[in-house]
Motif scaffolding. Structure first.
Motif, short mmCIF file in Angstrom:
data_model
loop_
_atom_site.label_atom_id
_atom_site.label_comp_id
_atom_site.label_asym_id
_atom_site.label_seq_id
_atom_site.Cartn_x
_atom_site.Cartn_y
_atom_site.Cartn_z
N THR A 17 17.85 -53.93 30.65
CA THR A 17 18.23 -52.65 30.07
C THR A 17 17.20 -51.58 30.39
N LYS A 18 17.49 -50.38 29.89
CA LYS A 18 16.52 -49.28 29.85
C LYS A 18 16.55 -48.76 28.41
N SER A 19 15.40 -48.38 27.92
CA SER A 19 15.29 -47.99 26.51
C SER A 19 16.12 -46.76 26.16
N SER A 20 16.41 -45.90 27.13
CA SER A 20 17.15 -44.67 26.85
C SER A 20 18.66 -44.81 27.09
N CYS A 21 19.13 -45.99 27.44
CA CYS A 21 20.54 -46.19 27.81
C CYS A 21 21.39 -46.55 26.58
N CYS A 22 22.35 -45.69 26.27
CA CYS A 22 23.19 -45.93 25.09
C CYS A 22 24.12 -47.14 25.29
N MET A 23 24.60 -47.37 26.50
CA MET A 23 25.45 -48.54 26.74
C MET A 23 24.65 -49.83 26.63
N CYS A 24 23.39 -49.78 27.02
CA CYS A 24 22.51 -50.95 26.86
C CYS A 24 22.38 -51.30 25.38
N PRO A 38 19.65 -62.61 22.84
CA PRO A 38 19.35 -62.56 24.27
C PRO A 38 17.92 -62.13 24.55
N ALA A 39 17.40 -62.57 25.67
CA ALA A 39 16.12 -62.04 26.15
C ALA A 39 16.42 -60.65 26.70
N ILE A 40 15.62 -59.69 26.28
CA ILE A 40 15.83 -58.30 26.70
C ILE A 40 14.67 -57.90 27.61
N HIS A 41 15.00 -57.36 28.77
CA HIS A 41 13.99 -56.88 29.71
C HIS A 41 14.24 -55.40 29.96
N GLU A 42 13.36 -54.56 29.40
CA GLU A 42 13.47 -53.11 29.53
C GLU A 42 12.85 -52.69 30.86
#
Length: 102
Positions: A17-24, A38-42
């Motif tokens: 993901t990206k921290s600023s992504c609303c769909m994420c 889930p493991a989250i990788h920003e």
């Protein structure tokens, strides 16, 4: 590419993901609501995020985030995950990967 594949295999469910992504945010919330952790990788926080973003694009994830892997296999981006959720296959994939128990 190796880093993405390595991280994707480490956990039953992995979301890049990206921290600023609303769909994420929406996809992460969906997984949590289904009982998965889930493991989250920003990518915008990770030092190797740019490299991983290019690797995700090479495997066909466009836009590059969110990118979802279940059981080490690339599921797709937000559209693919939502489609799988609507048709019931997302939950089955999570169960098969032992990301949730039902």
């Amino acid at each position: 590419m190796d880093r993405v594949e390595e991280l994707a295999r480490k956990n039953a469910a992995v979301i890049f993901t990206k921290s600023s992504c609303c769909m994420c945010h929406s996809i992460k919330t969906l997984f949590y609501d289904l009982g998965a952790s889930p493991a989250i990788h920003e990518l915008d926080v990770d030092a190797r995020g740019r490299e991983m973003e290019w690797a995700l694009r090479r495997i066909g994830c466009n836009p590059s985030v969110p990118a979802v892997f279940i059981g080490g296999k690339f599921v797709g981006s937000a559209k693919d995950v939502i489609t799988s959720h609507v048709d019931g296959s997302l939950k089955q994939m999570l169960i098969a990967a032992r990301a949730i128990w039902f």
